[in-house]
Every structure is written in C-alpha cells, then in structure tokens.
Design an enzyme around this catalytic site. Structure first.
Site, PDB file in Angstrom:
ATOM      1  N   LYS A 116       0.885  -1.100   0.039  1.00 52.11           N
ATOM      2  CA  LYS A 116       0.002   0.054   0.059  1.00 52.11           C
ATOM      3  C   LYS A 116       0.858   1.433  -0.200  1.00 52.11           C
ATOM      4  O   LYS A 116       0.343   2.376  -0.564  1.00 52.11           O
ATOM      5  CB  LYS A 116      -1.096   0.015   1.088  1.00 52.11           C
ATOM      6  CG  LYS A 116      -1.987  -1.145   1.114  1.00 52.11           C
ATOM      7  CD  LYS A 116      -2.969  -1.301   0.097  1.00 52.11           C
ATOM      8  CE  LYS A 116      -4.023  -2.497   0.224  1.00 52.11           C
ATOM      9  NZ  LYS A 116      -3.498  -3.559  -0.057  1.00 52.11           N
ATOM     10  N   GLU A 200      -3.182   8.241   7.075  1.00 50.42           N
ATOM     11  CA  GLU A 200      -3.722   9.174   6.171  1.00 50.42           C
ATOM     12  C   GLU A 200      -4.711  10.095   6.567  1.00 50.42           C
ATOM     13  O   GLU A 200      -5.088   9.478   7.968  1.00 50.42           O
ATOM     14  CB  GLU A 200      -4.235   8.330   5.008  1.00 50.42           C
ATOM     15  CG  GLU A 200      -3.447   7.686   3.964  1.00 50.42           C
ATOM     16  CD  GLU A 200      -4.346   6.883   2.946  1.00 50.42           C
ATOM     17  OE1 GLU A 200      -3.489   6.394   1.914  1.00 50.42           O
ATOM     18  OE2 GLU A 200      -5.335   6.688   3.199  1.00 50.42           O
ATOM     19  N   LEU A 203     -11.147  10.811   5.997  1.00 54.38           N
ATOM     20  CA  LEU A 203     -12.374  11.670   5.548  1.00 54.38           C
ATOM     21  C   LEU A 203     -13.577  11.416   6.185  1.00 54.38           C
ATOM     22  O   LEU A 203     -13.857  10.258   6.336  1.00 54.38           O
ATOM     23  CB  LEU A 203     -12.315  11.589   4.019  1.00 54.38           C
ATOM     24  CG  LEU A 203     -11.195  11.877   2.891  1.00 54.38           C
ATOM     25  CD1 LEU A 203     -11.225  11.298   1.664  1.00 54.38           C
ATOM     26  CD2 LEU A 203     -10.635  13.038   3.385  1.00 54.38           C
ATOM     27  N   LYS A 237     -17.677  -4.622   0.582  1.00 55.75           N
ATOM     28  CA  LYS A 237     -18.844  -3.883  -0.352  1.00 55.75           C
ATOM     29  C   LYS A 237     -20.060  -4.963  -0.330  1.00 55.75           C
ATOM     30  O   LYS A 237     -19.872  -6.093  -0.231  1.00 55.75           O
ATOM     31  CB  LYS A 237     -18.239  -3.897  -2.007  1.00 55.75           C
ATOM     32  CG  LYS A 237     -17.083  -2.818  -1.899  1.00 55.75           C
ATOM     33  CD  LYS A 237     -16.182  -3.198  -3.232  1.00 55.75           C
ATOM     34  CE  LYS A 237     -15.141  -2.235  -3.353  1.00 55.75           C
ATOM     35  NZ  LYS A 237     -14.222  -2.678  -4.608  1.00 55.75           N
ATOM     36  N   GLU A 275      -8.949   2.385  -6.912  1.00 59.66           N
ATOM     37  CA  GLU A 275     -10.007   2.865  -6.046  1.00 59.66           C
ATOM     38  C   GLU A 275      -9.864   4.281  -5.247  1.00 59.66           C
ATOM     39  O   GLU A 275      -8.466   4.370  -4.885  1.00 59.66           O
ATOM     40  CB  GLU A 275      -9.999   1.797  -4.972  1.00 59.66           C
ATOM     41  CG  GLU A 275     -10.454   0.437  -5.680  1.00 59.66           C
ATOM     42  CD  GLU A 275     -10.986  -0.503  -4.674  1.00 59.66           C
ATOM     43  OE1 GLU A 275     -11.189  -0.236  -3.376  1.00 59.66           O
ATOM     44  OE2 GLU A 275     -11.156  -1.698  -5.083  1.00 59.66           O
ATOM     45  N   GLU A 287      -6.038   2.377  -3.230  1.00 59.55           N
ATOM     46  CA  GLU A 287      -5.527   1.615  -3.587  1.00 59.55           C
ATOM     47  C   GLU A 287      -5.833   0.917  -4.888  1.00 59.55           C
ATOM     48  O   GLU A 287      -6.805   1.770  -5.524  1.00 59.55           O
ATOM     49  CB  GLU A 287      -5.755   0.237  -2.543  1.00 59.55           C
ATOM     50  CG  GLU A 287      -7.121  -0.351  -2.614  1.00 59.55           C
ATOM     51  CD  GLU A 287      -7.409  -1.442  -1.807  1.00 59.55           C
ATOM     52  OE1 GLU A 287      -6.535  -1.916  -1.207  1.00 59.55           O
ATOM     53  OE2 GLU A 287      -8.710  -1.755  -1.814  1.00 59.55           O
ATOM     54  N   ARG A 291      -6.431  -6.889 -10.572  1.00 60.39           N
ATOM     55  CA  ARG A 291      -7.234  -8.292 -10.961  1.00 60.39           C
ATOM     56  C   ARG A 291      -8.772  -7.841 -11.207  1.00 60.39           C
ATOM     57  O   ARG A 291      -9.248  -6.769 -11.301  1.00 60.39           O
ATOM     58  CB  ARG A 291      -7.348  -9.358  -9.522  1.00 60.39           C
ATOM     59  CG  ARG A 291      -8.061  -8.523  -8.625  1.00 60.39           C
ATOM     60  CD  ARG A 291      -8.489  -9.425  -7.251  1.00 60.39           C
ATOM     61  NE  ARG A 291      -8.832  -8.748  -6.094  1.00 60.39           N
ATOM     62  CZ  ARG A 291     -10.012  -8.186  -5.854  1.00 60.39           C
ATOM     63  NH1 ARG A 291     -10.821  -8.129  -6.388  1.00 60.39           N
ATOM     64  NH2 ARG A 291      -9.947  -7.450  -4.513  1.00 60.39           N
ATOM     65  N   VAL A 294     -15.245  -8.501  -8.193  1.00 65.43           N
ATOM     66  CA  VAL A 294     -16.511  -8.760  -7.996  1.00 65.43           C
ATOM     67  C   VAL A 294     -17.483  -8.119  -8.652  1.00 65.43           C
ATOM     68  O   VAL A 294     -18.305  -8.825  -9.363  1.00 65.43           O
ATOM     69  CB  VAL A 294     -16.882  -8.917  -6.465  1.00 65.43           C
ATOM     70  CG1 VAL A 294     -18.094  -9.785  -6.470  1.00 65.43           C
ATOM     71  CG2 VAL A 294     -15.768 -10.106  -5.626  1.00 65.43           C
ATOM     72  N   ARG A 337     -24.671  -8.177  -3.879  1.00 58.56           N
ATOM     73  CA  ARG A 337     -23.940  -9.379  -3.305  1.00 58.56           C
ATOM     74  C   ARG A 337     -24.909 -10.287  -2.594  1.00 58.56           C
ATOM     75  O   ARG A 337     -25.083  -9.923  -1.504  1.00 58.56           O
ATOM     76  CB  ARG A 337     -22.564  -9.107  -2.738  1.00 58.56           C
ATOM     77  CG  ARG A 337     -21.703  -8.244  -3.748  1.00 58.56           C
ATOM     78  CD  ARG A 337     -20.240  -8.394  -2.956  1.00 58.56           C
ATOM     79  NE  ARG A 337     -19.433  -7.543  -3.623  1.00 58.56           N
ATOM     80  CZ  ARG A 337     -18.024  -7.347  -3.591  1.00 58.56           C
ATOM     81  NH1 ARG A 337     -17.428  -8.180  -2.319  1.00 58.56           N
ATOM     82  NH2 ARG A 337     -17.400  -6.548  -4.129  1.00 58.56           N
TER      83      ARG A 337
END
Length: 447
Positions: A116, A200, A203, A237, A275, A287, A291, A294, A337
C-alpha cells in the site's frame, strides 16, 4: 489465442470465466477441493483436477498443486479469478517460469500495488490524486504525532500489506493515536505477517469510487468508467453501482482520463481497478486491485463489453478490442451481493439449498454457481450469487431491482436477500444519498 485455460478458483467467478472461455472456443480445466466436487463449474468444465482437501491453504492456495494440474492437462494459461492467488506475485512468477501465461499483470506490478505504501508513491508519481498522509511506514509514536498534526485530525492508520479492514484504526485526537498505532500494528502483523503501517487523513463522509482500467500490454490504456461501492459493512462491499449517482459527466471524464493515462504510463497489462475516496468534488487514491473485481458485471452492463474476454485477449498478446473513443456508457446498473448469511447478524449460513429460483426478464443477470440441492460448504467465502440489474436510467434500474428481488428465491439457508429488499425501499438509497458509513449506521439503528 490460448488452446486451454485452467481456472484457479471456485464458485460463481470460476463459472463466469468458464463461460467466457467457451464463447471464445477455448478448452477449460478447473481445479477443485474435495468439498467442491459437485460444484457447477466442475460439472461444466472440459476437464477437472482435484487439488486437495477443503482448507484453502491445501487446495486453492496450493501453488504446487495448481502448477502440477497445468502440466498434467497441458493448460497454457491460468485465469485466477479474484481472491485466492489472483494478486500473488510469486504465483505469477512461477507460472512464467513454467511457460504458462498468467491472465493478469506482471509479478512486478502486482508487487508494487500490493504494497500500500509503494502503491501510494507510484500513484503520486503517475499523477493520480492521493490522500494526504505519511510518505512511508510509520514506526514511532513521535513521528506519527508529527504527521497527524501536519495533516490534521482525524487520521486513519492502515496496514501496508493488507486490506479488508484489518490493521485499520481511526484516531480522532492525539490521545487516541498511541493506542490506535499499537493496535493497528498488532493486527497487521497477525493478519499479514507484516506490521508496517502508514497514516492518512481520515475523510468524514466520503464515497468509495473506483475506476475500471485496462492496459493493453503495449503501453496503451483505457478506462471503462467508474463504479460506486459506497454501501459497505466492515469495509466489505455489499451493493455496487455504475455509474455513480454522485458524479457528473465532467468529473467522470476527468478521473477516467487520469487513470487511463496512469495505467498506460505504468506499462500495465490486463484488468485493474483504481480505488478512491471521493468527498467535496475531490478524489483521493486508496489502492489499486490488480485483478478482476467481484463487481465487474455492472461495468459490463453499461458498456456492453465482456471484460473477461478482454483479459484473455490482452494476455494472449492480442491487445484490446476497443479504443477509448469506442467505449460508450448506456443506462445504469446495480449489483447486489447475495451471501449465505443471516441478513441481520451476518453470521455465515452454510447448508443445503432446497430450492433456488433466479429472477428473469429484460435487464436482469444472475451470476451464481449454486443450484437446488447444492450443499454450501463452510470453508469459503459466503458469496453465493450476484444479482445485476440494468435499466435505461437509475429510476428504471431501481424499479427492475425491486421486482427482481421479489422473484429471487433461495430456501434452506439464510441469505442477505431480505436486507436488499429493505434497502431498495429506502429513501436515501432511492436518492443515491449515501456514503461509506451509511450502511453500518442503518444496520446499527435496526431499521
């Protein structure tokens, strides 16, 4: 083009990749644990190889067994799906050493984006906006306090090597910082074998926006628009949309262009997702996933482009089938999902599905590898299917989603379907007025 692809995954994503291969006329091999011998992707593949007992470490994460399966069957490429070995640089390198193509980016790019801290440095170098914070790992409390004072509280401490909410702590004051730092490092070390953390700016009410990108393998890159993944529980998510109801066309074009240029400059090959947290009109990189995601079907719904086809095409050296100007965005899509979990407590609910009926009609897609009589094993992720709905606009999409959820039947186990039936009738969701904290607050109130 490849002659035979081995699919190193299970469940709905294994079936999704298998279907793409069949459409392209490519022979398929699937691997499976003993627990998945009756899985749908095993039934439909041209060949299957059992690679071990149920625990993932002994089967789906067993690189030696997967490479052996490739050699036994003569597979010339491997599609890793998502999860498991999909972002394992060592796996990509070992396949390359055996002259087997990894359908994904290079091991070097996986390493860069898997760390990261290095990912943030790289994003900054490529012109991607980043969240203010430390330039590297933070090891001492004094240094942490200095950085936090510079960027302003609240701050968030994150594991350098991980994700999924582990090794992640928020400090609202200097008094909170010491405990947060110690706890985050301890969790990161236990979960990832690496206790490095970074700081960081936190927010308060951001949305989670991600941009689907593709590198063509020849120094070019495109974007396929963004997805809004702000409805989350414990950083996982739950519901995804494309396009985001929070962005306008100018913002969409701006961040997409930045990401496409960055991926080209990086020399990246294949699918990736960059993202961001988005707040007050500004994007902040968090990040990059190297890949397939989903939630990729919502992007396919609004672009009409099969992203798995593109992955296979790029990995085979054929480049992308589209240029940026060819990619058009039509309508709106939402994915829910569906997990084998209690809809309130989210406790896993493995067991036998006694009845399984999926909705149909215009604009409805269900990606699932389960069926009536299928026994869900307790060893893996609880995702049993994804409901994807597309409409000419968000209003029509929500109408279709409501109807589709009413038609969806899964008996014998508990699922999260009741949660989505609640959400689709909520005024905030109908108006697209939510952030990354909304769902947890909603669940806490027991609405």
């Amino acid at each position: 083009m490849f002659q035979k692809i081995l699919i190193a995954n299970r469940g709905e994503i294994a079936l999704r990749v298998l279907r793409a291969c069949k459409e392209l006329g490519i022979q398929t091999v699937v691997v499976h644990s003993t627990a998945d011998a009756d899985a749908m992707h095993v039934r439909l593949a041209d060949e299957s190889v059992c690679i071990g007992p149920p625990p993932s470490r002994d089967s789906y994460l067993n690189i030696h067994q997967i490479v052996a399966a490739c050699e036994i069957t003569g597979a010339d490429a491997v599609h890793p799906g998502y999860g498991f070995l999909s972002e394992n640089a060592k796996f990509a390198d070992i396949l390359a050493a055996h002259n087997i193509t990894f359908i994904g980016p290079s091991g070097d790019h996986i390493r860069i984006m898997g760390d990261k801290i290095e990912a943030k440095r790289t994003a900054k170098r490529l012109g991607i906006p980043v969240v203010p914070g430390s330039d590297g790992a933070v090891t001492e409390e004094k240094e942490a306090k200095r950085i936090a004072a510079e960027i302003g509280y609240p701050v968030i401490i994150k594991a350098s090597a991980g994700g999924g909410g582990r090794g992640m702590k928020v400090a609202h004051t200097e008094a909170d910082l010491e405990i947060a730092l110690q706890t985050a490092r301890s969790e990161a070390g236990a979960a990832f074998g690496d206790d490095a953390v970074y700081i960081e700016k936190y927010l308060e009410k951001p949305r989670h926006i991600e941009v689907q990108v593709f590198g063509d393998g020849f120094g070019g890159g495109v974007h396929f628009g963004e997805r809004d993944c702000s409805l989350q529980r414990r950083h996982q998510k739950v519901w995804e949309e494309a396009n985001s109801p929070a962005l306008n066309a100018e913002e969409r074009s701006r961040i997409g262009g930045i990401c496409a240029k960055a991926i080209a400059d990086l020399g990246y090959s294949g699918a990736g997702t960059i993202e961001f947290l988005y707040e007050n009109g500004e994007f902040y990189f968090i990040e990059m996933n190297t890949r397939l995601q989903v939630e990729h079907p919502v992007t396919e719904a609004i672009t009409g482009i099969d992203l798995v086809h593109e992955q296979i095409r790029v990995a085979s050296g054929g480049g992308l089938s589209v240029r940026q100007e060819d990619i058009k965005f039509t309508g709106h899509a939402i994915e829910c999902r569906i997990n084998a979990e209690d809809p309130r407590t989210f406790t896993p609910s493995p067991g036998t599905i006694t009845h399984f009926h999926t909705p149909g009609g215009l604009g409805i897609r269900v990606d699932s590898g389960v069926y009536s009589g299928y026994k869900i094993p307790p060893y893996y992720d609880s995702l049993i299917g994804k409901l994807i709905v597309h409409g000419r606009n968000r209003v029509e999409c929500m109408m279709r989603l409501r109807r589709a959820l009413d038609e969806f039947v899964v008996d014998g186990i508990k699922t999260t379907l009741p949660l989505f039936r609640d959400l689709v009738g909520n005024a905030d969701i109908a108006n697209g007025d939510y952030d990354i904290h909304w769902l947890e607050k909603y669940l806490a109130k027991g609405e």
